[in-house]
Design an enzyme around this catalytic site. Structure first.
Site, short mmCIF file in Angstrom:
data_model
loop_
_atom_site.label_atom_id
_atom_site.label_comp_id
_atom_site.label_asym_id
_atom_site.label_seq_id
_atom_site.Cartn_x
_atom_site.Cartn_y
_atom_site.Cartn_z
N PRO A 113 11.53 -8.53 -28.42
CA PRO A 113 12.71 -9.06 -28.48
C PRO A 113 13.46 -9.93 -27.67
O PRO A 113 14.31 -10.59 -27.87
CB PRO A 113 13.65 -7.50 -28.24
CG PRO A 113 12.71 -6.43 -28.25
CD PRO A 113 11.25 -7.17 -27.87
N GLU B 298 7.59 0.76 -22.75
CA GLU B 298 8.47 -0.09 -22.04
C GLU B 298 8.48 -1.47 -22.11
O GLU B 298 9.52 -2.19 -21.83
CB GLU B 298 9.07 0.29 -20.60
CG GLU B 298 9.63 2.15 -20.56
CD GLU B 298 10.02 2.50 -21.65
OE1 GLU B 298 10.80 2.36 -22.26
OE2 GLU B 298 9.12 3.60 -22.03
N ARG C 243 1.54 -16.60 -46.41
CA ARG C 243 1.80 -17.09 -47.91
C ARG C 243 1.92 -18.49 -47.69
O ARG C 243 2.14 -19.00 -49.14
CB ARG C 243 3.22 -16.26 -48.20
CG ARG C 243 4.44 -16.87 -47.69
CD ARG C 243 5.71 -15.94 -48.02
NE ARG C 243 6.16 -16.26 -49.06
CZ ARG C 243 6.90 -17.39 -49.60
NH1 ARG C 243 7.27 -18.42 -48.38
NH2 ARG C 243 7.45 -17.67 -50.71
N ASP D 136 12.22 -22.14 -52.08
CA ASP D 136 12.54 -20.87 -51.37
C ASP D 136 13.77 -20.94 -50.52
O ASP D 136 14.11 -22.09 -49.94
CB ASP D 136 11.51 -20.41 -50.53
CG ASP D 136 10.41 -20.09 -51.22
OD1 ASP D 136 10.56 -19.58 -52.30
OD2 ASP D 136 9.51 -19.61 -50.28
N1 4GY Z 1 12.65 -7.24 -32.44
N2 4GY Z 1 10.86 -8.73 -32.62
C1 4GY Z 1 10.20 -6.87 -31.54
C2 4GY Z 1 10.35 -5.49 -31.04
C3 4GY Z 1 9.10 -3.77 -29.74
C4 4GY Z 1 8.63 -2.24 -26.23
C5 4GY Z 1 7.40 -4.48 -26.56
C6 4GY Z 1 11.20 -7.41 -32.19
O1 4GY Z 1 9.46 -8.81 -32.25
N3 4GY Z 1 9.18 -7.64 -31.77
O2 4GY Z 1 11.23 -4.80 -30.96
N4 4GY Z 1 9.16 -5.04 -30.31
C7 4GY Z 1 8.82 -3.65 -28.21
C8 4GY Z 1 8.74 -2.41 -27.80
C9 4GY Z 1 7.32 -3.11 -26.00
C10 4GY Z 1 7.58 -4.63 -27.82
#
Ligand code: 4GY
Length: 251
Positions: A87, A114, A151, A165
């Site tokens: 994230p 984590e 794709r 698209d």
């Molecule tokens: N949003 N985009 C995501 C995610 C989970 C803890 C690291 C996201 O790409 N990945 O939420 N990943 C986390 C959970 C470890 C990845």
């Protein structure tokens, strides 16, 4: 030939993806190779652990450097693009997908618990997020990114079928219809049945602009317009403003 390798604690997560229609066809034709690799296979820990407690304290566990960095070293070449899913990454867009699809060797890194020891990021070329939400692991994100990349590679789908698209031209896709020409009293727009190619092209462009204006005005902000698009967008804005005004009067 392109190869995507996913480093994950759950390689089986990708089994159904590999077996599914368009992706399966791409993999069978050997235009793309897709492999899921368990980075636990690279741990030197005597109990096979890949995680450890967090320095400084706090709940939960972090992925440790050794298993992941060794798995990366064993599965990358000079031309590999290493992508971590998290994230904290750059937001995934069709533009980023197009850039990644240029690479012939992509290694996707999926985390759990984590998250990752911060030093792992020194071995990563790009950190990508599929959106502002938190998953339990990176696997669904790696699957989403792989699907979008695969794709675009030659031979996966007809190239003229992704030129129109949503996002490929910075606009949402125009409304589309199939038979019957009337369903539950709802008619397919006459112009689409007219056989008049120029009118159809214009209508599609205008309705693309309308959908984008109504649903995703943010996409119009950063875009330059041809004079035809400018004129059609003005018509759309006038029409939608008029609708809004007459709705207000009836309130
Ligand atoms: N949003 N985009 C995501 C995610 C989970 C803890 C690291 C996201 O790409 N990945 O939420 N990943 C986390 C959970 C470890 C990845």
């Amino acid at each position: 030939m392109m190869e995507i390798k996913v480093l994950t604690l759950f390689p089986n997560f990708f089994d159904s993806f590999k077996e599914t229609s368009i992706i399966k066809r791409a993999l069978d034709k050997e235009s793309v190779q897709f492999t899921a690799i368990n980075f636990r296979d690279y741990t030197l820990d005597k109990h096979n652990n890949v995680d450890d407690t967090i320095c400084g304290g706090g709940a939960g566990m972090l992925l440790a450097c050794q298993p992941i960095v060794d798995a990366l070293k064993a599965n990358t070449k000079a031309n590999s693009k290493v992508v971590m899913l998290s994230p904290q990454g750059k937001k995934m867009t069709q533009k980023l997908v197009r850039e990644l699809a240029e690479h012939d060797d992509i290694v996707l890194l999926c985390g759990h618990y984590e998250g990752f020891d911060e030093r792992i990021r020194d071995y990563v070329d790009e950190e990508v997020s599929i959106g502002d939400f938190v998953l339990t692991g990176g696997e669904p994100a790696a699957l989403v990114l792989s699907d979008a990349i695969i794709r675009l590679r030659d031979g996966v789908i007809r190239s003229d079928s992704h030129e129109d698209d949503s996002f490929e031209n910075g606009l949402l896709e125009y409304p589309q219809y199939t038979r019957p020409v009337e369903y539950d009293g709802k008619k397919v727009p006459d112009v689409l049945m007219s056989g008049h190619h120029e009118n159809i092209r214009k209508w599609r462009l205008k309705e693309s602009l309308r959908k984008t204006y109504l649903r995703r005005p943010d996409l119009l902000d950063g875009r330059t317009f041809t004079s035809e698009e400018q004129k059609l967008l003005q018509e759309v804005m006038d029409e939608e403003n008029k609708k809004q005004t007459s709705n207000d009067e009836n309130q």
